[in-house]
Motif scaffolding. Structure first.
Motif, PDB file in Angstrom:
ATOM      1  N   CYS A  40       0.832  -1.210   0.000  1.00 19.71           N
ATOM      2  CA  CYS A  40       0.000   0.000   0.000  1.00 19.71           C
ATOM      3  C   CYS A  40       0.860   1.251   0.000  1.00 19.71           C
ATOM      4  O   CYS A  40       0.541   2.241  -0.665  1.00 19.71           O
ATOM      5  CB  CYS A  40      -0.930  -0.016   1.215  1.00 19.71           C
ATOM      6  SG  CYS A  40      -2.180  -1.306   1.180  1.00 19.71           S
ATOM      7  N   HIS A  41       1.968   1.215   0.727  1.00 13.23           N
ATOM      8  CA  HIS A  41       2.877   2.364   0.758  1.00 13.23           C
ATOM      9  C   HIS A  41       3.502   2.603  -0.613  1.00 13.23           C
ATOM     10  O   HIS A  41       3.693   3.749  -1.027  1.00 13.23           O
ATOM     11  CB  HIS A  41       3.969   2.123   1.810  1.00 13.23           C
ATOM     12  CG  HIS A  41       4.903   3.283   1.977  1.00 13.23           C
ATOM     13  ND1 HIS A  41       4.585   4.401   2.723  1.00 13.23           N
ATOM     14  CD2 HIS A  41       6.149   3.508   1.478  1.00 13.23           C
ATOM     15  CE1 HIS A  41       5.587   5.253   2.690  1.00 13.23           C
ATOM     16  NE2 HIS A  41       6.542   4.732   1.940  1.00 13.23           N
ATOM     17  N   TRP A  91       0.956   4.298  -2.728  1.00 13.50           N
ATOM     18  CA  TRP A  91       0.776   5.666  -2.245  1.00 13.50           C
ATOM     19  C   TRP A  91       1.916   6.568  -2.705  1.00 13.50           C
ATOM     20  O   TRP A  91       1.702   7.734  -3.076  1.00 13.50           O
ATOM     21  CB  TRP A  91       0.682   5.662  -0.716  1.00 13.50           C
ATOM     22  CG  TRP A  91       0.624   7.035  -0.121  1.00 13.50           C
ATOM     23  CD1 TRP A  91      -0.441   7.876  -0.088  1.00 13.50           C
ATOM     24  CD2 TRP A  91       1.703   7.732   0.531  1.00 13.50           C
ATOM     25  NE1 TRP A  91      -0.117   9.057   0.536  1.00 13.50           N
ATOM     26  CE2 TRP A  91       1.202   8.986   0.928  1.00 13.50           C
ATOM     27  CE3 TRP A  91       3.024   7.404   0.808  1.00 13.50           C
ATOM     28  CZ2 TRP A  91       1.990   9.922   1.586  1.00 13.50           C
ATOM     29  CZ3 TRP A  91       3.808   8.335   1.471  1.00 13.50           C
ATOM     30  CH2 TRP A  91       3.291   9.571   1.853  1.00 13.50           C
ATOM     31  N   SER A 126       0.732   9.789  -4.962  1.00 11.69           N
ATOM     32  CA  SER A 126       0.724  11.048  -4.215  1.00 11.69           C
ATOM     33  C   SER A 126       1.927  11.929  -4.511  1.00 11.69           C
ATOM     34  O   SER A 126       2.081  12.978  -3.892  1.00 11.69           O
ATOM     35  CB  SER A 126       0.675  10.764  -2.709  1.00 11.69           C
ATOM     36  OG  SER A 126       1.852  10.103  -2.281  1.00 11.69           O
ATOM     37  N   HIS A 149       1.898  10.673   7.946  1.00 12.93           N
ATOM     38  CA  HIS A 149       0.586  10.187   8.366  1.00 12.93           C
ATOM     39  C   HIS A 149       0.270  10.682   9.782  1.00 12.93           C
ATOM     40  O   HIS A 149       1.177  11.052  10.537  1.00 12.93           O
ATOM     41  CB  HIS A 149       0.544   8.659   8.315  1.00 12.93           C
ATOM     42  CG  HIS A 149       1.582   7.992   9.178  1.00 12.93           C
ATOM     43  ND1 HIS A 149       1.517   7.950  10.546  1.00 12.93           N
ATOM     44  CD2 HIS A 149       2.736   7.345   8.840  1.00 12.93           C
ATOM     45  CE1 HIS A 149       2.547   7.299  11.042  1.00 12.93           C
ATOM     46  NE2 HIS A 149       3.312   6.933  10.018  1.00 12.93           N
TER      47      HIS A 149
END
Length: 217
Positions: free
Chosen positions: A5-6, A9, A13, A40
């Motif tokens: 997921c990172h 991202w 982003s 985060h």
């Protein structure tokens, strides 16, 4: 899963390669519960972190910081991923199954239907309840060995292009063939083997027999 997921991202982003690299390398501190370089909010849920200095942590950090891999991270597209293309190919496989044989014109027609279906439904929104709550479903893929994936429940697909096709077919059927100047006549292309020269059958038999005799001797 968190590292995957990172990775996504970092791509979606960021606008520059340096920004992607900076965000990706921050993952090294994050997995060890160091969050000074993270963007985060504070983490309140319980998670299992890698302990600094352990063999597992050293191996994971070595994989994440390899020069070749970091260079690949910087080249990731921030405009979008290939999920849209994969979804279109899945629809093509639905309209044109690979286990069946179709004629050239049938193949073209089915691929065009798949394209129209995809164009009409690619931007579907997420389904919501009467109270305005977004709908989700939980899937259990076999490759996750009991793990799960959360998926959005999309609104039902529409088939407006079917009515357009019927209307066009009726319009063409009502006009005599001699007046259909806007219809493109598509001819079947020759087979790929048509450009190859075919040997004479007797020559092939003679060559085969001669080769057999030579090997036998």
């Amino acid at each position: 899963m968190s590292i995957k997921c990172h990775l996504y991202w970092c791509a979606l982003s960021s606008k520059t390669a340096e920004e992607k690299k900076k965000k990706w390398l921050a993952c090294v501190d994050h997995i060890q519960n160091f969050h000074e370089n993270c963007s985060h909010p504070p983490i309140t849920r319980d998670k299992q972190w890698l302990l600094p200095g352990t063999d597992v942590n050293v191996k994971v950090v070595d994989l994440l910081t390899k020069t070749m891999f970091v260079n690949d991270v910087q080249k990731m597209s921030h405009h979008g991923q290939t999920s849209g293309v994969e979804a279109y190919h899945s629809i093509v496989n639905h309209f044109v199954p690979k286990m069946y044989t179709f004629s050239y014109k049938g193949m073209c027609s089915r691929v065009r239907l798949a394209a129209m279906h995809y164009n009409e439904n690619a931007g579907r929104g997420q389904k919501v309840t009467n109270e305005g709550v977004s709908c989700y479903s939980i899937a259990y893929p076999k490759y996750k060995n009991g793990g799960y994936s959360l998926k959005k429940v999309m609104v039902e697909a529409t088939y407006g292009y079917v009515n357009d096709c019927f209307s066009e077919a009726v319009k063409l059927a009502q006009n005599p063939k001699k007046h259909r100047t806007d219809v493109i006549r598509v001819e079947d292309p020759p087979f790929l083997t048509a450009a190859l020269s075919k040997p004479d059958k007797e020559s092939v038999i003679a060559e085969h027999c001669a080769r057999f005799c030579d090997n036998y001797m």
